[in-house]
Design a protein around this motif. Structure first.
Motif: not given
Length: 98
Positions: A16-30, A60-71
């Protein structure tokens, strides 16, 4: 122990790029910092178990982009099969984490 870290997570996840890529990078790093210890603790210690775990958490995390369910969790209100028997339980216990 089979070496598994943030780099492994990035290799299996979609890019992913942009904001989604930044979220993914933060989650995978943590997560990468504690991944090996977590896998060891829960005996996820074979290539097959690791592959299943990473595949499921990536999905389940949409490619490590989120840690909270969308619904919102409203669909889980009063779902006795989930243990949600109090008003607000659906939203309170919606999916969080990998």
């Amino acid at each position: 122990m089979i070496p598994v870290d943030a780099q492994t997570m990035r290799e299996i996840a979609p890019r992913f790029s942009g904001a989604l890529g930044e979220k993914q990078a933060a989650i995978t790093a943590a997560v990468g910092e504690v991944l090996a210890a977590t896998l060891e603790r829960y005996e996820i210690n074979t290539r097959l178990r690791i592959a299943h775990f990473l595949g499921q958490t990536c999905h389940e995390s949409a490619g490590f982009r989120t840690t909270e369910e969308f619904a919102s969790g409203e669909a889980y209100e009063f779902r006795a099969d989930l243990g949600n028997d109090q008003p607000g339980d659906g939203i309170r216990y919606k999916g969080r984490g990998l």
